[in-house]
Design a protein around this motif. Structure first.
Motif, short mmCIF file in Angstrom:
data_model
loop_
_atom_site.label_atom_id
_atom_site.label_comp_id
_atom_site.label_asym_id
_atom_site.label_seq_id
_atom_site.Cartn_x
_atom_site.Cartn_y
_atom_site.Cartn_z
N MET A 1 -39.09 72.36 23.28
CA MET A 1 -39.14 71.12 23.10
C MET A 1 -38.01 70.93 22.02
SD MET A 1 -42.62 69.55 22.67
CE MET A 1 -44.06 69.63 23.99
N ALA A 2 -37.16 70.07 22.05
CA ALA A 2 -36.04 69.81 21.16
C ALA A 2 -36.56 68.88 20.11
CB ALA A 2 -34.74 69.20 21.69
N ASN A 3 -36.52 69.17 18.66
CA ASN A 3 -36.86 68.26 17.62
C ASN A 3 -35.66 67.36 17.35
OD1 ASN A 3 -39.31 69.42 17.28
ND2 ASN A 3 -38.43 70.87 15.69
N ASN A 4 -35.74 66.12 17.11
CA ASN A 4 -34.56 65.29 16.91
C ASN A 4 -34.35 65.07 15.58
OD1 ASN A 4 -34.66 64.28 19.56
ND2 ASN A 4 -35.83 62.58 19.27
N PHE A 5 -33.25 65.41 15.08
CA PHE A 5 -32.82 65.53 13.81
C PHE A 5 -32.10 64.34 13.45
CE2 PHE A 5 -29.03 66.26 11.11
CZ PHE A 5 -29.56 66.76 9.82
N GLU A 6 -32.37 63.68 12.18
CA GLU A 6 -31.94 62.54 11.61
C GLU A 6 -31.27 62.92 10.44
OE1 GLU A 6 -34.52 59.44 11.40
OE2 GLU A 6 -34.48 59.03 13.44
N SER A 7 -29.77 62.84 10.17
CA SER A 7 -29.44 63.01 8.76
C SER A 7 -29.94 62.40 7.84
CB SER A 7 -27.88 62.63 8.94
OG SER A 7 -27.40 61.39 9.04
N GLU A 8 -29.76 62.64 6.39
CA GLU A 8 -30.17 61.57 5.29
C GLU A 8 -29.63 60.40 5.13
OE1 GLU A 8 -29.40 63.79 1.71
OE2 GLU A 8 -30.18 65.70 2.42
N ILE A 9 -28.35 60.38 5.71
CA ILE A 9 -27.63 58.92 5.91
C ILE A 9 -28.44 58.21 6.82
CG2 ILE A 9 -25.51 57.67 6.12
CD1 ILE A 9 -24.00 59.88 4.74
N CYS A 11 -31.68 58.45 7.58
CA CYS A 11 -32.81 57.82 7.12
C CYS A 11 -32.65 56.89 5.86
CB CYS A 11 -33.56 59.16 6.65
SG CYS A 11 -33.98 60.40 8.01
N PHE A 12 -31.63 57.18 5.41
CA PHE A 12 -31.28 56.21 3.97
C PHE A 12 -31.18 54.61 4.95
CE2 PHE A 12 -28.12 53.59 1.83
CZ PHE A 12 -28.81 53.29 0.60
N LEU A 13 -30.27 54.60 5.71
CA LEU A 13 -29.94 53.19 6.40
C LEU A 13 -31.16 52.76 7.03
CD1 LEU A 13 -26.43 54.15 8.17
CD2 LEU A 13 -26.86 52.67 6.15
N LYS A 14 -31.99 53.42 7.78
CA LYS A 14 -33.35 52.82 8.20
C LYS A 14 -34.25 52.33 7.29
CE LYS A 14 -33.57 55.56 12.46
NZ LYS A 14 -34.36 56.18 13.39
N ASP A 15 -34.15 53.13 5.99
CA ASP A 15 -35.09 52.60 5.17
C ASP A 15 -34.44 51.43 4.60
OD1 ASP A 15 -36.72 54.58 5.44
OD2 ASP A 15 -35.96 56.22 4.05
N LEU A 16 -33.35 51.21 4.35
CA LEU A 16 -32.61 50.13 3.71
C LEU A 16 -32.73 48.91 4.39
CD1 LEU A 16 -30.60 49.08 1.28
CD2 LEU A 16 -28.87 49.69 2.73
N LYS A 17 -32.86 49.16 5.94
CA LYS A 17 -32.99 47.87 6.74
C LYS A 17 -34.19 47.45 6.96
CE LYS A 17 -29.19 48.66 9.86
NZ LYS A 17 -28.67 49.02 11.22
#
Length: 62
Positions: A1-9, A11-17
Protein backbone atom coordinates in the motif's frame (compact mmCIF):
# COMPACT_ATOMS: atom_id res chain seq x y z
CA UNK A 1 0.00 0.00 0.00
CA UNK A 2 1.23 3.44 -0.88
CA UNK A 3 0.95 6.24 1.65
CA UNK A 4 -0.05 9.55 0.17
CA UNK A 5 2.53 12.20 0.95
CA UNK A 6 1.49 15.83 1.42
CA UNK A 7 4.14 18.50 1.67
CA UNK A 8 4.15 21.11 4.41
CA UNK A 9 3.04 23.74 1.93
CA UNK A 10 0.07 21.64 0.80
CA UNK A 11 -0.96 21.12 4.42
CA UNK A 12 -0.53 24.86 5.09
CA UNK A 13 -2.69 25.80 2.11
CA UNK A 14 -5.42 23.34 3.10
CA UNK A 15 -5.43 24.70 6.67
CA UNK A 16 -5.48 28.26 5.37
CA UNK A 17 -8.47 27.53 3.13
CA UNK A 18 -10.28 25.89 6.06
CA UNK A 19 -9.60 28.93 8.26
CA UNK A 20 -10.60 31.42 5.53
CA UNK A 21 -13.28 29.82 3.31
CA UNK A 22 -13.98 33.13 1.51
CA UNK A 23 -10.36 33.56 0.39
CA UNK A 24 -10.82 31.89 -3.01
CA UNK A 25 -13.78 34.15 -3.85
CA UNK A 26 -11.72 37.20 -2.88
CA UNK A 27 -8.93 36.01 -5.19
CA UNK A 28 -11.37 35.65 -8.08
CA UNK A 29 -12.87 39.09 -7.36
CA UNK A 30 -9.39 40.64 -7.23
CA UNK A 31 -8.46 39.10 -10.55
CA UNK A 32 -11.67 40.37 -12.12
CA UNK A 33 -10.99 43.87 -10.80
CA UNK A 34 -7.45 44.02 -12.16
CA UNK A 35 -7.26 41.76 -15.22
CA UNK A 36 -10.61 40.59 -16.55
CA UNK A 37 -11.72 43.85 -18.17
CA UNK A 38 -13.14 44.75 -21.53
CA UNK A 39 -10.73 46.73 -23.72
CA UNK A 40 -12.03 49.91 -25.36
CA UNK A 41 -10.18 49.74 -28.68
CA UNK A 42 -11.19 53.27 -29.75
CA UNK A 43 -9.74 54.69 -26.54
CA UNK A 44 -6.56 52.63 -26.99
CA UNK A 45 -6.18 53.92 -30.54
CA UNK A 46 -6.57 57.48 -29.29
CA UNK A 47 -3.83 56.93 -26.71
CA UNK A 48 -1.49 55.53 -29.35
CA UNK A 49 -2.18 58.39 -31.77
CA UNK A 50 -1.55 60.98 -29.04
CA UNK A 51 1.98 59.74 -28.33
CA UNK A 52 4.77 62.18 -29.13
CA UNK A 53 7.83 60.53 -30.67
CA UNK A 54 10.86 60.69 -28.42
CA UNK A 55 14.09 62.18 -29.77
CA UNK A 56 17.24 60.08 -29.88
CA UNK A 57 18.87 62.12 -27.13
CA UNK A 58 16.22 63.40 -24.76
CA UNK A 59 18.44 65.89 -22.89
CA UNK A 60 19.45 67.81 -26.03
CA UNK A 61 17.95 71.32 -26.03
CA UNK A 62 17.90 71.83 -29.83
Amino acid sequence: MANNFESEITCFLKDLKKAHPDMEKKQIDGRARLWDREIDFELQEGYQNARVPQKAYVYQTN
